[in-house]
Scaffold this motif. Structure first.
Motif, PDB file in Angstrom:
ATOM      1  N   HIS A 230      83.443  61.457  73.370  1.00  0.00           N
ATOM      2  CA  HIS A 230      83.572  60.354  72.420  1.00  0.00           C
ATOM      3  C   HIS A 230      82.258  59.312  72.133  1.00  0.00           C
ATOM      4  N   SER A 231      81.496  59.218  73.276  1.00  0.00           N
ATOM      5  CA  SER A 231      80.378  58.533  73.257  1.00  0.00           C
ATOM      6  C   SER A 231      79.417  59.074  72.037  1.00  0.00           C
ATOM      7  N   VAL A 232      79.428  60.108  71.535  1.00  0.00           N
ATOM      8  CA  VAL A 232      78.707  60.593  70.438  1.00  0.00           C
ATOM      9  C   VAL A 232      79.730  60.734  69.311  1.00  0.00           C
ATOM     10  N   GLU A 233      80.780  61.161  69.349  1.00  0.00           N
ATOM     11  CA  GLU A 233      81.721  61.254  68.034  1.00  0.00           C
ATOM     12  C   GLU A 233      81.806  59.812  67.331  1.00  0.00           C
ATOM     13  N   PHE A 234      82.275  58.791  68.189  1.00  0.00           N
ATOM     14  CA  PHE A 234      82.382  57.480  67.579  1.00  0.00           C
ATOM     15  C   PHE A 234      80.952  56.857  66.947  1.00  0.00           C
ATOM     16  N   PRO A 235      79.830  56.844  67.517  1.00  0.00           N
ATOM     17  CA  PRO A 235      78.816  56.321  66.591  1.00  0.00           C
ATOM     18  C   PRO A 235      78.547  57.123  65.437  1.00  0.00           C
ATOM     19  N   VAL A 236      78.760  58.520  65.420  1.00  0.00           N
ATOM     20  CA  VAL A 236      78.113  59.209  64.245  1.00  0.00           C
ATOM     21  C   VAL A 236      79.258  58.645  63.206  1.00  0.00           C
ATOM     22  N   VAL A 237      80.476  58.771  63.440  1.00  0.00           N
ATOM     23  CA  VAL A 237      81.647  58.422  62.433  1.00  0.00           C
ATOM     24  C   VAL A 237      81.626  57.141  62.082  1.00  0.00           C
ATOM     25  N   PHE A 238      81.081  56.024  62.840  1.00  0.00           N
ATOM     26  CA  PHE A 238      81.006  54.644  62.269  1.00  0.00           C
ATOM     27  C   PHE A 238      79.747  54.460  61.560  1.00  0.00           C
ATOM     28  N   ILE A 239      78.560  55.005  62.059  1.00  0.00           N
ATOM     29  CA  ILE A 239      77.525  54.937  61.172  1.00  0.00           C
ATOM     30  C   ILE A 239      77.729  55.572  59.801  1.00  0.00           C
ATOM     31  N   LYS A 240      78.220  56.969  59.725  1.00  0.00           N
ATOM     32  CA  LYS A 240      78.439  57.290  58.538  1.00  0.00           C
ATOM     33  C   LYS A 240      79.571  56.413  57.579  1.00  0.00           C
ATOM     34  N   ALA A 241      80.330  55.835  58.183  1.00  0.00           N
ATOM     35  CA  ALA A 241      81.246  54.740  57.561  1.00  0.00           C
ATOM     36  C   ALA A 241      80.425  53.535  56.979  1.00  0.00           C
ATOM     37  N   LEU A 242      79.235  53.183  57.633  1.00  0.00           N
ATOM     38  CA  LEU A 242      78.482  52.170  57.249  1.00  0.00           C
ATOM     39  C   LEU A 242      77.787  52.340  55.889  1.00  0.00           C
ATOM     40  N   PHE A 243      77.249  53.778  56.190  1.00  0.00           N
ATOM     41  CA  PHE A 243      76.253  54.231  54.931  1.00  0.00           C
ATOM     42  C   PHE A 243      77.299  55.515  54.581  1.00  0.00           C
ATOM     43  N   PRO A 244      78.316  55.573  53.601  1.00  0.00           N
ATOM     44  CA  PRO A 244      78.610  56.592  53.148  1.00  0.00           C
ATOM     45  C   PRO A 244      78.249  57.310  52.021  1.00  0.00           C
ATOM     46  N   GLU A 245      77.117  56.666  51.076  1.00  0.00           N
ATOM     47  CA  GLU A 245      76.408  57.427  50.248  1.00  0.00           C
ATOM     48  C   GLU A 245      75.021  57.714  50.529  1.00  0.00           C
ATOM     49  N   LYS A 246      74.707  57.300  51.729  1.00  0.00           N
ATOM     50  CA  LYS A 246      73.362  57.470  52.169  1.00  0.00           C
ATOM     51  C   LYS A 246      73.060  59.036  52.841  1.00  0.00           C
ATOM     52  N   ASP A 247      72.046  59.384  52.813  1.00  0.00           N
ATOM     53  CA  ASP A 247      71.632  60.968  53.153  1.00  0.00           C
ATOM     54  C   ASP A 247      71.060  60.261  54.634  1.00  0.00           C
ATOM     55  N   ILE A 248      71.901  60.531  55.640  1.00  0.00           N
ATOM     56  CA  ILE A 248      71.351  60.174  57.164  1.00  0.00           C
ATOM     57  C   ILE A 248      71.578  61.452  57.833  1.00  0.00           C
ATOM     58  N   LYS A 249      70.619  61.562  58.868  1.00  0.00           N
ATOM     59  CA  LYS A 249      70.814  62.495  59.925  1.00  0.00           C
ATOM     60  C   LYS A 249      70.722  61.963  61.343  1.00  0.00           C
ATOM     61  N   VAL A 250      71.400  62.604  62.289  1.00  0.00           N
ATOM     62  CA  VAL A 250      71.496  62.275  63.635  1.00  0.00           C
ATOM     63  C   VAL A 250      70.683  63.056  64.607  1.00  0.00           C
ATOM     64  N   LEU A 251      70.447  62.468  65.814  1.00  0.00           N
ATOM     65  CA  LEU A 251      69.957  63.346  67.062  1.00  0.00           C
ATOM     66  C   LEU A 251      70.786  62.815  67.985  1.00  0.00           C
ATOM     67  N   PRO A 252      71.653  63.805  68.493  1.00  0.00           N
ATOM     68  CA  PRO A 252      72.715  63.421  69.261  1.00  0.00           C
ATOM     69  C   PRO A 252      72.510  63.816  70.958  1.00  0.00           C
ATOM     70  N   PHE A 253      72.421  62.850  71.546  1.00  0.00           N
ATOM     71  CA  PHE A 253      72.045  63.038  73.193  1.00  0.00           C
ATOM     72  C   PHE A 253      73.137  62.369  74.054  1.00  0.00           C
ATOM     73  N   ILE A 254      73.458  63.156  75.264  1.00  0.00           N
ATOM     74  CA  ILE A 254      74.225  62.518  76.216  1.00  0.00           C
ATOM     75  C   ILE A 254      73.378  62.432  77.424  1.00  0.00           C
ATOM     76  N   PHE A 255      73.694  61.434  78.321  1.00  0.00           N
ATOM     77  CA  PHE A 255      72.878  61.154  79.618  1.00  0.00           C
ATOM     78  C   PHE A 255      73.718  61.219  80.690  1.00  0.00           C
ATOM     79  N   SER A 256      73.203  61.599  81.982  1.00  0.00           N
ATOM     80  CA  SER A 256      73.857  61.370  83.052  1.00  0.00           C
ATOM     81  C   SER A 256      73.067  61.026  84.328  1.00  0.00           C
ATOM     82  N   GLY A 257      73.581  60.770  85.274  1.00  0.00           N
ATOM     83  CA  GLY A 257      72.628  60.537  86.877  1.00  0.00           C
ATOM     84  C   GLY A 257      71.966  59.200  86.870  1.00  0.00           C
ATOM     85  N   GLU A 258      71.580  59.075  88.070  1.00  0.00           N
ATOM     86  CA  GLU A 258      70.938  57.657  88.605  1.00  0.00           C
ATOM     87  C   GLU A 258      69.850  57.859  89.511  1.00  0.00           C
TER      88      GLU A 258
END
Length: 383
Positions: A230-258
């Motif tokens: 969900h930490s990737v799905e949520f931002p992708v969905v909401f960013i697309k909703a902010l810019f529904p007519e705009k041609d946008i691309k994403v670079l999706p990353f997840i992180f782990s570890g300390e």
């Protein structure tokens, strides 16, 4: 089976009155597995260092119950049938399902109708408050922090971060999410596009492949970790909703570890990321939460004072934009309230290298009365 040393793979473990529930974040074991309370000790002994005979002997020494190696073996076989052990059986299934997932080319929505509307008009209506720019710091953002908690628990905090994103003219959105299931490297990327209620959002796969070629580890090692992330799905969905007519691309990353080695790999990754983003109009979006405390997370009590104390320190580091301070904070305090944002925020701070300003826009704590637990989260902007 005499030399077999069973090892339980990383799972979500929840204690309930009846015993323990094992949940597989990867979904390879599709349903939660309920085990008796007596099984908890057996599971703890399955760390890959003990044979079947040694597990039976140690269990007998701790409990006094004369458990035979055959009983242990039968239990191990059940776990194996459910793909709960880190062994060849699991690895074969993991590779099979990873291949099936990647071949879809487009990652399906998982949380539509639960966390956000599947209907496109309803989704656009949901994000409308984020397009009202009153009370917003009037700056062009270089980076934005938003939560990834269920939006139903913190939409007001999401809105403040999405308002900052809406002020951006970026067409490439670099998502820094958090891995909620095991990944073999501290950073993973997904070379797939994303289904949303407003159509498919394309991932800049060529840039990801170029980035991967400049790293010492495989950026695409664990695609299944993205299947329900969900930490990737949520931002992708909401960013697309902010810019529904705009041609946008994403670079999706997840992180782990300390660990120190994790931070070093993240630093190398960020150096390579800067190179591939040259010439692109990109915005870094960290999709993270803050503290996780209380019964749901293994604490005997819910310590509100500790939560707010460590959150305050962490958010001050975020506003100060100093990655080395964050490393010192982790070393000094060992992240006692389980702030999951650490690796993604470290990556963000490392990317900006102390240049700019940070400001927290909103902060909230969400409580679960049933489990006496709490999760905190925030929105922030870097400009």
């Amino acid at each position: 089976m005499e030399g077999v040393k069973p090892k339980l793979r990383p799972l979500q473990v929840s204690m309930v009155d009846e015993g323990v529930v094992l949940i597989d974040p990867l979904g390879i074991t599709p349903h939660p597995v309920m085990l008796s309370s007596g099984a908890v000790l057996l599971l703890s002994l399955m760390d890959g260092n003990r044979t079947i005979n040694e597990i039976a002997e140690e269990f007998r020494g701790i409990t006094g119950y004369d458990m035979s190696p055959l009983e242990v073996l039968n239990f191990v076989n059940r776990l194996n049938d459910w793909f709960l052990l880190d062994n060849e059986n699991f690895q074969k299934k993991y590779k099979e399902l990873s291949s099936e997932f990647i071949n879809l080319k487009i990652r399906p929505m998982v949380f539509a109708e639960d966390a956000y509307p599947e209907n496109s008009a309803e989704l656009l209506e949901m994000v409308l408050p984020a397009k009202r720019l009153e009370n917003l710091l009037l700056v062009k953002p270089k980076g934005v922090v938003i939560p990834h908690i269920d939006p139903r628990r913190g939409w007001d905090v999401y809105v403040e971060g999405l308002r900052a994103i809406y002020r951006s003219d970026a067409d490439t959105f670099v998502i820094f999410g958090i891995a909620h299931s095991y990944i073999s490297n501290p950073i993973n990327a997904l070379p797939m596009h994303f289904e949303t209620p407003l159509g498919v959002v394309e991932t800049d796969i060529k840039t990801l492949e170029r980035l991967n070629s400049n790293l010492e580890f495989d950026l695409f090692s664990d695609p299944l970790a993205f299947k329900g992330e969900h930490s990737v799905e949520f931002p992708v969905v909401f960013i697309k909703a902010l810019f529904p007519e705009k041609d946008i691309k994403v670079l999706p990353f997840i992180f782990s570890g300390e660990d120190v080695e994790d931070f070093q790999r993240i630093e190398g990754f960020i150096n390579a990321l800067r190179e591939v983003l040259i010439g692109k109009n990109a915005l870094i979006v960290a999709s993270v939460d803050m503290s996780h405390i209380g019964g749901r997370f293994g604490d005997e009590v819910l310590d509100n004072e500790a939560l707010k104390h460590y959150d305050k320190l962490f958010l001050e580091i975020l506003e100060g934009l100093n990655p080395e301070t964050l490393i010192s904070w982790v070393k000094l305090y060992q992240n006692p309230t389980r702030i999951d944002a650490v690796p993604a925020i470290y990556a963000m701070l490392e990317y900006f290298g102390g240049v700019g300003k940070g400001k927290v826009l909103s902060y909230k704590v969400s409580y679960e009365e049933d489990t006496n637990s709490a999760v905190s989260f925030a929105s922030a902007v870097i400009y």
